[in-house]
Design a protein around this motif. Structure first.
Motif, mmCIF file in Angstrom:
data_model
loop_
_atom_site.group_PDB
_atom_site.id
_atom_site.type_symbol
_atom_site.label_atom_id
_atom_site.label_comp_id
_atom_site.label_asym_id
_atom_site.label_seq_id
_atom_site.Cartn_x
_atom_site.Cartn_y
_atom_site.Cartn_z
ATOM 1 N N GLY A 23 0.820 -1.210 0.000
ATOM 2 C CA GLY A 23 0.000 0.000 0.000
ATOM 3 C C GLY A 23 0.848 1.251 0.000
ATOM 4 N N LEU A 24 0.271 2.316 -0.511
ATOM 5 C CA LEU A 24 0.986 3.588 -0.629
ATOM 6 C C LEU A 24 0.380 4.619 0.304
ATOM 7 C CD1 LEU A 24 1.437 3.776 -4.491
ATOM 8 C CD2 LEU A 24 3.107 3.063 -2.772
ATOM 9 N N PRO A 25 1.149 5.604 0.696
ATOM 10 C CA PRO A 25 0.618 6.674 1.546
ATOM 11 C C PRO A 25 -0.335 7.579 0.774
ATOM 12 C CG PRO A 25 2.888 7.114 0.955
ATOM 13 C CD PRO A 25 2.581 5.744 0.454
ATOM 14 N N ASP A 26 -0.821 8.629 1.445
ATOM 15 C CA ASP A 26 -1.858 9.476 0.851
ATOM 16 C C ASP A 26 -1.329 10.432 -0.212
ATOM 17 O OD1 ASP A 26 -3.661 8.278 2.543
ATOM 18 O OD2 ASP A 26 -3.359 9.759 4.129
ATOM 19 N N SER A 27 -0.014 10.657 -0.249
ATOM 20 C CA SER A 27 0.510 11.690 -1.152
ATOM 21 C C SER A 27 1.749 11.187 -1.878
ATOM 22 C CB SER A 27 0.843 12.953 -0.362
ATOM 23 O OG SER A 27 1.836 12.666 0.610
ATOM 24 N N MET A 28 2.092 11.865 -2.957
ATOM 25 C CA MET A 28 3.313 11.565 -3.701
ATOM 26 C C MET A 28 3.731 12.791 -4.506
ATOM 27 S SD MET A 28 2.165 9.384 -7.069
ATOM 28 C CE MET A 28 1.647 7.968 -6.143
ATOM 29 N N ILE A 29 5.002 12.786 -4.892
ATOM 30 C CA ILE A 29 5.533 13.814 -5.791
ATOM 31 C C ILE A 29 5.886 13.108 -7.097
ATOM 32 C CG2 ILE A 29 7.436 15.432 -6.197
ATOM 33 C CD1 ILE A 29 7.570 15.847 -3.164
ATOM 34 N N VAL A 30 5.542 13.715 -8.210
ATOM 35 C CA VAL A 30 5.756 13.051 -9.505
ATOM 36 C C VAL A 30 6.562 13.952 -10.432
ATOM 37 C CG1 VAL A 30 3.591 11.797 -9.277
ATOM 38 C CG2 VAL A 30 3.635 13.948 -10.555
ATOM 39 N N THR A 31 7.101 13.340 -11.470
ATOM 40 C CA THR A 31 7.838 14.117 -12.473
ATOM 41 C C THR A 31 6.857 14.817 -13.425
ATOM 42 O OG1 THR A 31 7.953 12.197 -13.934
ATOM 43 C CG2 THR A 31 9.802 12.544 -12.436
ATOM 44 N N GLN A 32 7.399 15.771 -14.146
ATOM 45 C CA GLN A 32 6.580 16.500 -15.116
ATOM 46 C C GLN A 32 6.036 15.556 -16.186
ATOM 47 O OE1 GLN A 32 8.688 19.713 -16.967
ATOM 48 N NE2 GLN A 32 6.843 20.902 -17.285
ATOM 49 N N GLU A 33 6.864 14.583 -16.592
ATOM 50 C CA GLU A 33 6.410 13.625 -17.605
ATOM 51 C C GLU A 33 5.264 12.781 -17.074
ATOM 52 O OE1 GLU A 33 9.237 11.551 -20.317
ATOM 53 O OE2 GLU A 33 8.464 9.753 -19.340
ATOM 54 N N PHE A 34 5.360 12.363 -15.810
ATOM 55 C CA PHE A 34 4.277 11.622 -15.164
ATOM 56 C C PHE A 34 3.002 12.446 -15.203
ATOM 57 C CE2 PHE A 34 3.131 8.505 -11.694
ATOM 58 C CZ PHE A 34 1.893 9.040 -11.382
ATOM 59 N N ALA A 35 3.104 13.721 -14.799
ATOM 60 C CA ALA A 35 1.923 14.595 -14.723
ATOM 61 C C ALA A 35 1.274 14.783 -16.094
ATOM 62 C CB ALA A 35 2.335 15.942 -14.140
ATOM 63 N N GLN A 36 2.108 14.974 -17.120
ATOM 64 C CA GLN A 36 1.567 15.218 -18.465
ATOM 65 C C GLN A 36 0.902 13.975 -19.038
ATOM 66 O OE1 GLN A 36 5.024 16.757 -20.462
ATOM 67 N NE2 GLN A 36 4.592 18.873 -19.863
ATOM 68 N N LYS A 37 1.444 12.804 -18.724
ATOM 69 C CA LYS A 37 0.833 11.580 -19.241
ATOM 70 C C LYS A 37 -0.514 11.304 -18.570
ATOM 71 C CE LYS A 37 4.804 9.058 -20.959
ATOM 72 N NZ LYS A 37 5.624 7.848 -20.874
ATOM 73 N N MET A 38 -0.609 11.612 -17.292
ATOM 74 C CA MET A 38 -1.852 11.340 -16.586
ATOM 75 C C MET A 38 -2.892 12.437 -16.812
ATOM 76 S SD MET A 38 -1.358 8.425 -15.286
ATOM 77 C CE MET A 38 -2.891 8.341 -14.377
ATOM 78 N N PHE A 39 -2.430 13.689 -16.887
ATOM 79 C CA PHE A 39 -3.365 14.812 -17.028
ATOM 80 C C PHE A 39 -2.837 15.765 -18.103
ATOM 81 C CE2 PHE A 39 -3.401 13.245 -12.657
ATOM 82 C CZ PHE A 39 -4.738 12.912 -12.508
ATOM 83 N N GLY A 69 -3.521 -1.295 -5.515
ATOM 84 C CA GLY A 69 -4.882 -1.486 -5.024
ATOM 85 C C GLY A 69 -5.800 -0.336 -5.417
ATOM 86 N N LYS A 70 -6.791 -0.080 -4.576
ATOM 87 C CA LYS A 70 -7.792 0.933 -4.885
ATOM 88 C C LYS A 70 -7.678 2.149 -3.974
ATOM 89 C CE LYS A 70 -11.151 -2.211 -6.906
ATOM 90 N NZ LYS A 70 -12.568 -2.629 -6.974
ATOM 91 N N LYS A 71 -6.555 2.243 -3.267
ATOM 92 C CA LYS A 71 -6.365 3.387 -2.377
ATOM 93 C C LYS A 71 -5.894 4.602 -3.179
ATOM 94 C CE LYS A 71 -3.942 4.734 1.839
ATOM 95 N NZ LYS A 71 -3.344 5.928 1.295
ATOM 96 N N PRO A 72 -6.584 5.747 -3.068
ATOM 97 C CA PRO A 72 -6.181 6.922 -3.835
ATOM 98 C C PRO A 72 -4.937 7.585 -3.249
ATOM 99 C CG PRO A 72 -8.027 7.455 -2.413
ATOM 100 C CD PRO A 72 -7.791 5.977 -2.259
ATOM 101 N N THR A 73 -4.130 8.172 -4.136
ATOM 102 C CA THR A 73 -2.934 8.912 -3.724
ATOM 103 C C THR A 73 -2.968 10.276 -4.410
ATOM 104 O OG1 THR A 73 -1.696 6.855 -3.541
ATOM 105 C CG2 THR A 73 -0.429 8.885 -3.639
#
Length: 406
Positions: free
Chosen positions: A159-175, A189-193
């Motif tokens: 499982g992952l914690p509630d927050s994360m920091i992502v790269t610019q490439e990650f951000a652009q691919k997702m949004f 799993g289904k836990k939001p981050t």
């Protein structure tokens, strides 16, 4: 100059001309593709990792004996604080992996909990609040982790914690059409981050072709890995890398000798090892290109020299009838140019065919078009330079001597 006599001479020496044309064609096909691959490999090797490579080194540590999670946590915190207290250390953190080490964790990232297929893959870096400063990574949006957000992750945890920091490439691919800051994604799993920060660049740990489409899609996870073995990423102050490496290893043994230091490597050494195969390929292809060019030049010199000897009577007759030395030299240059042009045309076809075969069988990139004219010009100039010495030798023979020797 009349071309007709040259074609007549070539028809009488078809085998030699054909062999040279085929050699030119084969050389051009291999040279174009080899230079293209070399340039691709060099560009691949030169990709930035996104961190302060010149001042970073990594210590691989293994504690002797199998302690509890609480004991390992205490040992880890003691090591990190000890390293931070060294005068030559700018900052330090522990992690599961670093860029270019070809080992780590990856996850598929989804926009919703029930999304069937991941939107992209990402590399997971487990870090604490010191990671950004240690790697000297630029935060372009949002904020860094707070100390209270960092949790411990034992080997059995998931499982992952509630927050994360992502790269610019990650951000652009997702949004791609809006800011990723504050958005929620799903990985384990289904836990939001929630994305709380976006950094400029951080290369994933792997350098293989399988990460070609997500080479900078990385996520920083605010968790400390509590394990028997660990990796400490240390950034030395400018100019103190070597002395800090020695001091760090000695200090770790001084506070707790019950450990094994697997390695203490600079990031430059990590980079050199990661791209060792690509560098070897570039060197090998360069040697092949050089050898092919030399063999082709020697073939042209040999054939031209043979024809000069064979045509001494013809040369002498032409000189006696008023042909100048420049006329003789031009004759052989033109003859070689015609043979080379035929080889270049065939070579372009072979080069494109060879590239298509490499693309289909080895997942290489399509050959950039300008390699073809560049290679053609290089081969033609090489051919003219190779034929020039025999041509000048033919032109230097006095007409009377040439006629008498025939």
């Amino acid at each position: 100059m009349e071309i007709g006599p040259i074609f007549s001479a070539l028809r009488r020496n078809k085998v030699g001309a054909l062999l040279i044309a085929l050699q030119v064609a084969l050389t051009l096909a291999i040279i174009c593709n080899a230079l293209f691959i070399i340039n691709e490999r060099l560009a691949f090797i030169a990709r930035p990792s996104g961190i302060d490579e010149g001042n970073i080194f990594v210590i691989k540590n293994l504690w002797v004996g199998r302690g509890t999670d609480a004991e390992n946590t205490s040992l880890l915190q003691t090591d990190l604080q000890t390293l931070r207290d060294l005068p030559g250390v700018a900052d330090v953190y522990s992690t599961n992996t670093v860029p270019l080490t070809n080992g780590g964790w990856s996850d598929g990232v989804r926009l919703t909990a029930d999304q069937e297929h991941s939107t992209t893959q990402t590399a997971n870096y487990f870090v604490d609040e010191h990671a950004l400063n240690t790697m000297d990574i630029k935060l372009i949006a949002g904020r860094n982790f707070k100390p209270e957000e960092i949790t411990d992750r034992a080997e059995r945890d998931s499982g992952l914690p509630d927050s994360m920091i992502v790269t610019q490439e990650f951000a652009q691919k997702m949004f791609p059409t809006e800011s990723a800051l504050g958005k929620v994604v799903y990985m384990e799993g289904k836990k939001p981050t929630t994305i709380i920060g976006i950094i400029d660049n951080l290369q994933v740990p792997w350098v293989g072709s399988w990460v070609k489409t997500w080479g900078y899609t990385s996520a920083l996870i605010p968790q400390r890995m509590i394990r028997q073995n660990s990796a400490y990423v240390v950034r030395a102050k400018p100019g103190q890398l070597e002395s800090t490496m020695k001091a760090a290893e000695a200090k770790l043994f001084a506070i707790n000798p019950l450990r094994v230091i697997g390695s203490v490597r600079t990031f430059s050494e990590i980079r050199a090892k990661a791209y060792r195969g690509d560098r070897a390929m570039a060197i090998l292809l360069s040697i092949v290109c050089g050898a092919l060019l030399i063999i082709t030049a020697l073939g042209i010199v040999g054939l031209a020299s043979f024809w000069v000897t064979q045509r001494r009577k013809q040369i002498g007759t032409r000189r006696a009838l008023g042909a100048t030395r420049l006329n003789i030299v031009s004759y052989f240059l033109t003859e070689n140019l015609l043979i080379s042009l035929a080889g270049v045309v065939l070579g372009i076809v072979l080069a494109v065919s060879l590239n298509l075969w490499l693309v289909n069988n080895f997942e290489l990139t399509r050959l950039t078009w300008w390699y073809l004219p560049m290679g053609a010009v290089m081969i033609l100039l090489l051919g003219q330079a190779a034929v020039l010495p025999p041509a000048r030798r033919a032109a230097s023979v006095p007409p009377a001597v040439a006629t008498r020797s025939a």
